[in-house]
Design an enzyme around this catalytic site. Structure first.
Site, PDB file in Angstrom:
ATOM      1  N   LYS B  88      49.877  43.031  27.915  1.00 48.88           N
ATOM      2  CA  LYS B  88      50.970  42.328  28.594  1.00 48.88           C
ATOM      3  C   LYS B  88      51.321  41.010  27.915  1.00 48.88           C
ATOM      4  O   LYS B  88      50.436  40.237  27.537  1.00 48.88           O
ATOM      5  CB  LYS B  88      50.572  42.026  30.040  1.00 48.88           C
ATOM      6  CG  LYS B  88      50.538  43.244  30.957  1.00 48.88           C
ATOM      7  CD  LYS B  88      50.281  42.799  32.388  1.00 48.88           C
ATOM      8  CE  LYS B  88      49.857  43.937  33.296  1.00 48.88           C
ATOM      9  NZ  LYS B  88      50.945  44.883  33.584  1.00 48.88           N
ATOM     10  N   GLY B 160      48.693  44.263  42.602  1.00 43.74           N
ATOM     11  CA  GLY B 160      47.474  43.636  43.113  1.00 43.74           C
ATOM     12  C   GLY B 160      47.344  43.665  44.622  1.00 43.74           C
ATOM     13  O   GLY B 160      46.530  42.941  45.191  1.00 43.74           O
ATOM     14  N   GLY B 221      50.706  48.749  43.418  1.00 42.73           N
ATOM     15  CA  GLY B 221      50.197  49.007  44.763  1.00 42.73           C
ATOM     16  C   GLY B 221      49.597  50.375  44.953  1.00 42.73           C
ATOM     17  O   GLY B 221      49.197  50.729  46.067  1.00 42.73           O
ATOM     18  N   GLY B 242      46.771  49.616  38.549  1.00 40.17           N
ATOM     19  CA  GLY B 242      46.225  48.336  38.115  1.00 40.17           C
ATOM     20  C   GLY B 242      44.880  48.097  38.744  1.00 40.17           C
ATOM     21  O   GLY B 242      43.855  48.642  38.341  1.00 40.17           O
TER      22      GLY B 242
END
Lengths: 192, 301
Positions: B88, B160, B221, B242
């Site tokens: 990223k 997150g 999510g 993630g």
């Protein structure tokens, strides 16, 4: 009658192969379960991640079922990740493979993504016009055994080969509009 | 037989950039912070890993400015797996992107999970040989990113949180807007381009194709196999997970289950089977409890 060709639909660029096969004149099927292999003339193992596809193939019984159907007469065409999975040997790896073409596959052999490239490849068997070949983190074939026909190289590296009804390309003809490589596979399926 | 000289080919072409994303379709891309986690992800069947210093849940908890990861972390992860490694860069931080390209990262995520470096402009991604993926909440945002050179899109969700509601909202929005476009008359396209803030040519292409011109994954999510299958049934081409894996009780089992659910997203029997005995999922956050200033999805312009 149009040949019945499946595309292994576990992971990868399945839709692109389905479209390319239809352009080439095949009747197509998306294959998620081994029972669906039963009456296919051919099967495409698409581009994708060879480790991911290999694990899913093992889990769902394709590692045994595909060679069994190949003995029955089904031809298999592997592109990129598919090339690796079709080989008898994978350089530096013990991951499961189908062993349909007597050759050594070398993974990520042209480098990382920034080294990925496209090139005009002369393929006299497919006609005068070169094929636009797209190589994405591509493998190549290090060496082949007897009975394997080498169809194209980039430098010294073998990037297209066939044996009986089976075909492999390190590049992705399904990412272009040119149907000739898929048509070549359909022609192989027609031979006994 | 034909023979060709190597290195005569064209690198970094659009087809090569967008093509790698096409190879990832139907797969799961997992956030990892160590070579050990990268190996667990690869072993579970991930199609790629995202090399990070911290997963989004920890970035959220830590607060402050989140930046590109230390190159050592990215390099060590690249050495530990054979699948593609993504990394990223901050929104608009083209120098972080230059560094990631020099390191040999296979894909750059210009990501809202990190603190933006530019509040007006994104990176001009056409200048790079390495492909980019960018987040979007709607069709206009997706097409602006593609206009800047993104070769892959992911709907943002709210990273997150372990809460899939925003991922659903954003994917539904994009799919609805694509469907609506099919019903518009050719003459109405320019006004729609203005409404959406989308480049006209790209909008015209979406109308013709009936889908985005690049691969679109779902992110932000996703915490369970059912979440992954939900996003696939809604029309995602693949899944980013993630914090959902390495913030759960049993990462290896959950990673494998999410991979299987993404492949067999349309088969409830398989989904029931793979959802068993995974241990606790990551703790989730109710979106309304997040301070507006801490929302990641609103970053990007």
């Amino acid at each position: 009658m149009a040949p019945r060709v499946g595309v292994l639909d576990l992971q990868g660029d399945v839709a692109e192969h389905v479209e390319a096969l239809q352009r080439a004149g095949a009747e197509t099927f998306r294959i998620k379960r081994v029972e669906q292999l039963a009456d296919l003339d051919g099967l495409v193992i698409p581009g994708g991640e060879s480790t991911a596809i290999g694990k899913l193939m093992t889990r769902y019984g394709f590692m045994d079922a595909i060679p069994r159907e190949a003995r029955r007469g089904m031809g298999v065409y592997g592109t990129c990740a598919g090339l690796i999975l079709v080989a008898t040997e994978i350089d530096g790896s013990s991951q499961p493979r189908l062993g349909l073409i007597d050759m050594v596959a070398k993974r990520n052999a042209f480098g990382r993504q920034r080294e990925s490239f496209e090139i005009d490849l002369d393929l006299p068997e497919l006609g005068k016009e070169p094929v636009r070949a797209v190589f994405i983190r591509a493998p190549y074939v290090g060496s082949v055994g007897p009975g394997v026909r080498v169809l194209a190289r980039v430098g010294e590296k073998i990037v297209m080969a066939s044996a009986g009804k089976h075909l492999v390309t390190a590049f992705h003809p399904e990412l272009t509009e040119d149907p000739r490589v898929h048509r070549y596979f359909l022609d192989l399926l027609g031979k006994s | 037989m034909s023979k060709q000289e190597p290195n005569a080919g064209a690198q970094g072409t659009w087809r090569v950039k967008a093509g790698l994303a096409q190879m990832l379709k139907g797969g799961v891309i997992m956030d990892v912070t160590t070579p050990e986690q990268a190996k667990i992800a690869e072993e579970a069947g991930a199609v790629a890993v995202m090399a990070l210093e911290r997963v989004p849940a920890d970035i959220r908890a830590a607060g402050g400015v989140a930046r590109m990861a230390d190159p050592t972390i990215i390099t060590r992860i690249m050495e530990s797996v054979t699948v593609p490694v993504m990394a990223k860069a901050r929104i608009g931080h083209f120098v972080e992107a230059q560094i990631l390209e020099a390191l040999g990262a296979d894909y750059i995520d210009e990501s809202e999970v990190l603190t933006p470096a530019d509040e007006e402009h994104h990176i001009n991604k056409n200048k790079f040989k390495v492909p980019f993926v960018c987040g979007a909440r709607n069709l206009g945002e997706a097409l602006r990113r593609i206009g800047e050179g993104a070769a892959m899109v992911r709907t943002k969700g709210e990273p997150g949180t372990g809460n899939v509601v925003e991922a659903v909202r954003h994917l539904r929005t994009v799919m609805d807007e694509v469907r609506k476009l099919q019903t518009l008359d050719e003459d109405e396209l320019m006004a729609e381009a203005k409404n959406l803030g989308a480049p006209y040519e790209l909008l015209s292409e979406v109308k013709r194709l009936g889908r985005l011109p690049v691969v679109n994954f779902s992110a932000g999510g996703i915490a369970t196999p059912a979440d992954a299958a939900l996003m696939m049934q809604l029309g995602a081409d693949g899944i980013f997970v993630g914090s959902g894996i390495f913030k759960s009780r049993n990462p290896a089992a959950r990673a494998r289950a999410i991979v299987l659910a993404t492949t067999h997203y349309n088969d409830p029997k398989v989904l029931a089977e793979v959802s068993k005995d995974l241990g606790e999922a990551m703790p989730g956050i109710e979106i309304s409890k997040i301070n507006q200033a801490e929302m990641m999805q609103t970053r990007g312009w």
